[in-house]
Design an enzyme around this catalytic site. Structure first.
Site, PDB file in Angstrom:
ATOM      1  N   ASN A 197       0.824  -1.199   0.000  1.00  0.00           N
ATOM      2  CA  ASN A 197       0.000   0.000   0.000  1.00  0.00           C
ATOM      3  C   ASN A 197       0.863   1.257   0.000  1.00  0.00           C
ATOM      4  O   ASN A 197       1.066   1.881  -1.045  1.00  0.00           O
ATOM      5  CB  ASN A 197      -0.934  -0.025   1.218  1.00  0.00           C
ATOM      6  CG  ASN A 197      -1.895   1.141   1.226  1.00  0.00           C
ATOM      7  OD1 ASN A 197      -1.826   2.022   0.377  1.00  0.00           O
ATOM      8  ND2 ASN A 197      -2.789   1.160   2.187  1.00  0.00           N
ATOM      9  N   ASP A 198       1.420   1.593   1.159  1.00  0.00           N
ATOM     10  CA  ASP A 198       2.133   2.868   1.272  1.00  0.00           C
ATOM     11  C   ASP A 198       3.326   2.982   0.318  1.00  0.00           C
ATOM     12  O   ASP A 198       3.651   4.071  -0.142  1.00  0.00           O
ATOM     13  CB  ASP A 198       2.602   3.069   2.714  1.00  0.00           C
ATOM     14  CG  ASP A 198       1.417   3.211   3.664  1.00  0.00           C
ATOM     15  OD1 ASP A 198       0.421   3.826   3.251  1.00  0.00           O
ATOM     16  OD2 ASP A 198       1.496   2.691   4.784  1.00  0.00           O
TER      17      ASP A 198
END
Lengths: 463, 98
Positions: free
Chosen positions: A387-388
């Site tokens: 994700n990040d």
């Protein structure tokens, strides 16, 4: 006697050379296994040489120790690849334990006749050893997801002050002992205070910061061993400790850069305190989603696919399904590569090991810098459980807490597919604008199941 | 004694430089095996523990030395086994290049 002493030193010199070669051979996967053999031979030589030591009275205890250590070591060498991070943390703890115990024994053997510089190094050895021991045990427990300590960072007001004060107290005790080495009653404090400090140092650190923490503890373990080398006047130990220390140091720097932390943050262990983003103001925006069938159609029409795995993929145990996807696409002539972010796993390089275990060839595993330039020419970027590290806000949004963090530029690919359970934010609670791009398709579901479905569609359909 | 410590400092400094240069060249692909290998090599601290346990100068020193041997040996054995296991898994896709 002179002969045997020289002989021991010669075994140590050869061992030292083999240790350096061992690390040098690790630079490429083709020679890396020679590195392990060189290390083993060096280690065997050094131990054999030591057994010839002139002052030796009784070898019974030595053999008991070696056998017991081997009995514990074998199962620790056979843990699952997902458990390698906690095993590594545990071995840092064992290394630090060894150093601390030897330092303690040396102190009581030599006190009160310890010159100031020697006492200073001995203090450094014991302080670093003790704090690495408990710190590594804490890190291992967090990685193993034991009930205590909690996974979540535990923070309180004035934490940094309390931590620094504790460390300062240990340093003060050390200074007193340097000036008055006959105050042997003080010595237990030199062990106990850093033991407590080690716990306090790791309590505020969350799971996502573990790659940095493990590297830092690795560095501390190496430095404490080097300090032990100074105390024992053993060049071999100084060199091995310096190699381990600089290795841990380099890895900490790489990890901290990958996590967008400053260098001082790493040195003082002041990480793990990402503030949750002010996520307010974001109304629900529309996202496009797709089924496994649609995803399979797009993938099979692609020439170039880049798969970006994150730790979520490993948690879902999806690496073998990913391997099947890799096989299915490669068979159709699609060029499939993997983009690996430095902090994709729980420790440096962890994701590569997990993918290699699933039999994905290592020349398809690309570092972030090597693959980033290729995304504009990539037809499909498939993000699985990451994700990040794919969040374009890190490049553009100055207000974002991850602004400046190096990311994989998946948003530049022609089509982006993200396999994700739902629309929840990442560990830092940060919105990911990637999901709302026109070129992004969300594939909602469990990573293992969804990849399995895509594979089924690919093998069921026609080429 | 003073000279010994100075020599030791020289050795430490040079080894740290060698460490930086050698380890900088290790591919990120192999960073996990790197850490487990350096960890095994670091357990060479066992030689200090062996001398303590074998010289048996005091009971305390012998006991601490023996425990230290156990801790270090488990790192040596476990570290080499797992490093080799990991490295064996890294396979290339194409035919082997020289």
């Amino acid at each position: 006697m002179i002969f045997s002493e020289n002989f021991i030193e010669i075994t140590y010199i050869i061992a030292t050379a083999l240790f350096i070669l061992s690390l040098k051979w690790l630079s490429s996967p083709t020679t890396a296994r020679h590195g392990v053999w060189a290390g083993e031979i060096g280690m065997g030589l050094a131990i054999a040489g030591t057994l010839l030591h002139f002052g030796i009275v009784d070898l019974k205890l030595v053999f008991v120790g070696l056998v017991l250590g081997a009995i514990i070591g074998v199962p620790l060498g056979k843990v699952a690849m997902t458990a390698v991070p906690q095993r590594t943390a545990l071995s840092h703890a064992f290394g630090a334990l060894c150093v601390t115990l030897v330092g303690t024994a040396e102190f009581y053997l030599r006190a009160p006749n310890i010159p100031p510089f020697m006492m200073a190094v001995l203090s450094l050895e014991v302080i670093l050893g003790s704090l690495t021991f408990t710190g590594s045990l804490m890190a291992a427990a967090k990685l193993q997801e034991l009930r205590w300590p909690p996974q979540r960072p535990v923070t309180y007001r004035g934490q940094n002050f309390v931590n620094l004060a504790t460390l300062a107290l240990a340093v003060i005790v050390a200074v007193v002992l340097v000036l008055h080495p006959d105050q042997t009653r003080l010595f237990p404090a030199l062990i106990f205070i850093p033991l407590v400090f080690g716990v306090m140092l790791i309590i505020p650190i969350g799971g996502a910061d573990m790659p940095t923490v493990i590297s830092l503890l690795n560095s501390y373990a190496g430095l404490s061993a080097a300090a032990m080398g100074f105390v024992l006047n053993s060049k071999l130990l100084i060199i091995a400790g310096a190699l381990d220390g600089s290795s841990g140091f380099i890895l900490s720097v790489i990890m901290s850069k990958a996590m967008n932390r400053s260098f001082t943050n790493v040195l003082f262990g002041g990480f793990g305190q990402i503030q949750a983003a002010a996520a307010g103001g974001q109304e629900a925006k529309p996202v496009k989603s797709a089924t496994a069938e649609e995803a399979a159609a797009i993938l099979s029409a692609a020439n170039r696919v880049a798969i970006v795995p994150g730790y979520g993929m490993a948690v879902a145990q999806a690496q073998h399904k990913v391997r099947e996807l890799y096989d299915a696409l490669t068979k159709r002539g699609v060029d499939v590569r993997f983009g690996i972010h430095p902090v994709a796993g729980r420790m440096p390089g962890h994701m590569n090991v997990l993918l290699a275990e699933a039999d994905i060839p290592y020349d398809k595993l690309m570092e972030m810098d090597a693959i980033n330039g290729d995304f504009p020419q990539t037809d499909v970027a498939l993000v699985i459980g990451a994700n990040d590290v794919t969040n374009p806000a890190a490049r553009t949004e100055q207000s974002s807490p991850i602004y400046g963090m190096p990311i994989l530029d998946v948003d530049k690919a022609r089509t982006v597919m993200v396999i994700k359970r739902g629309m929840g934010a990442g560990f830092a609670g940060i919105e990911n604008p990637l999901y709302y791009l026109d070129s992004t398709l969300m594939l909602f579901g469990d990573a293992k199941g969804f990849v399995g479905n895509i594979v089924r569609e690919l093998s069921g359909g026609h080429g | 004694m003073k000279l010994d410590l100075l020599t030791s400092l020289y050795v430490f400094m040079l080894a740290a430089f060698i460490g930086f240069e050698v380890i900088r060249r290790v591919s990120p692909l192999l960073h996990t095996p790197l850490m487990s290998l350096t960890n095994a090599l670091d357990a060479i601290a066992v030689v200090g523990a062996i001398v303590l346990a074998a010289e048996h100068k005091t009971t305390l020193a012998a006991i601490l030395g023996t425990i230290a041997i156990v801790a270090a040996t488990s790192n040596i054995v476990g570290g080499f086994i797992i490093t080799d296991r990991m490295l064996r898994m890294f396979k290339s896709s194409g035919p082997k290049k020289p």
